[in-house]
Scaffold this active site. Structure first.
Site, mmCIF file in Angstrom:
data_model
loop_
_atom_site.group_PDB
_atom_site.id
_atom_site.type_symbol
_atom_site.label_atom_id
_atom_site.label_comp_id
_atom_site.label_asym_id
_atom_site.label_seq_id
_atom_site.Cartn_x
_atom_site.Cartn_y
_atom_site.Cartn_z
ATOM 1 N N ASP A 241 0.778 -1.296 -0.231
ATOM 2 C CA ASP A 241 0.147 -0.006 -0.032
ATOM 3 C C ASP A 241 0.941 1.168 -0.061
ATOM 4 O OD1 ASP A 241 -3.204 0.399 1.143
ATOM 5 O OD2 ASP A 241 -1.900 2.093 1.052
ATOM 6 N N ILE A 242 0.452 2.282 -0.888
ATOM 7 C CA ILE A 242 1.140 3.452 -0.897
ATOM 8 C C ILE A 242 1.272 4.118 0.394
ATOM 9 C CG2 ILE A 242 -0.664 5.260 -2.009
ATOM 10 C CD1 ILE A 242 1.353 5.802 -4.167
ATOM 11 N N ASN B 98 -12.898 -3.296 2.886
ATOM 12 C CA ASN B 98 -13.891 -2.162 3.098
ATOM 13 C C ASN B 98 -14.873 -2.250 1.802
ATOM 14 O OD1 ASN B 98 -12.485 -1.118 5.082
ATOM 15 N ND2 ASN B 98 -11.024 -0.145 4.039
ATOM 16 N N HIS C 27 -10.072 -5.464 -3.380
ATOM 17 C CA HIS C 27 -8.743 -5.589 -2.827
ATOM 18 C C HIS C 27 -8.956 -5.774 -1.243
ATOM 19 C CE1 HIS C 27 -10.077 -1.357 -2.462
ATOM 20 N NE2 HIS C 27 -9.550 -1.239 -1.205
ATOM 21 N N GLY D 122 -15.230 3.512 3.919
ATOM 22 C CA GLY D 122 -14.037 3.833 3.799
ATOM 23 C C GLY D 122 -13.491 3.108 2.456
ATOM 24 N N GLN D 123 -14.147 2.801 1.520
ATOM 25 C CA GLN D 123 -13.732 2.048 0.330
ATOM 26 C C GLN D 123 -13.481 3.151 -0.643
ATOM 27 O OE1 GLN D 123 -15.878 -0.984 -1.742
ATOM 28 N NE2 GLN D 123 -14.056 -1.172 -3.227
ATOM 29 N N HIS E 193 -6.971 -5.782 2.185
ATOM 30 C CA HIS E 193 -5.896 -5.310 3.005
ATOM 31 C C HIS E 193 -5.205 -6.167 3.810
ATOM 32 C CE1 HIS E 193 -6.892 -0.730 2.311
ATOM 33 N NE2 HIS E 193 -7.838 -1.378 2.228
#
Ligand code: 5GP
Ligand code: ZN
Length: 119
Positions: free
Chosen positions: A35-36, A92, A105, A98-99, A107
């Site tokens: 994750d960035i 999410n 995806h 919070g998506q 997490h």
């Protein structure tokens, strides 16, 4: 056709390599990358190569690929050595939860203590 790449989707572009990512695992049907904006010492996203907006719609259309995402999440946890201390898989679903990227995806978060209930 369902599952086809979407030209306006960030994660479809990571699948094709048009947007770079730090890829940690890849399978025939999935890609896992860091994750960035990590929220834990290990924070990896596992995505299917096909485009579905969320995990539940993926599971309806492509149950085997939904299972592949979970399998790969577990393998990421093992690779990152967070499987013994415990880790969290978060899916999410919907902007209210919070998506922000509407390509399924998972997490994979670990390497620190986790509280419950989640924020
Ligand atoms: P969501 O909020 O939809 O559950 O998760 C989207 C995640 O994608 C966020 O944790 C965010 O930091 C991550 N993200 C957004 N843009 C990029 C990007 O360009 N590269 C990577 N590696 N992660 C991204
Ligand atoms: Zn996509």
């Amino acid at each position: 056709m369902a599952g086809e790449p979407q030209s306006d989707c960030l994660f479809c572009k990571i699948v094709t390599g048009d947007i770079p990512a730090t890829i940690v695992r890849e399978s025939e049907t999935t890609v896992a990358f860091r994750d960035i904006n990590p929220q834990a010492p290990t924070h990896v996203l596992v995505i299917p190569k096909v485009h579905y907006p969320d995990a539940a719609s993926l599971a309806v259309a492509e149950p085997q690929i939904a299972a592949d995402v979970l399998r790969e999440a577990g393998l990421v946890a093992a690779d990152e050595k967070i499987d013994e201390s415990g880790y969290r898989i978060v899916l999410n679903t919907g902007s209210g939860a919070g998506q922000t990227v509407f390509h399924t995806h998972a997490h994979v978060l670990g390497g620190r203590g986790m509280t419950w209930p989640p924020g």
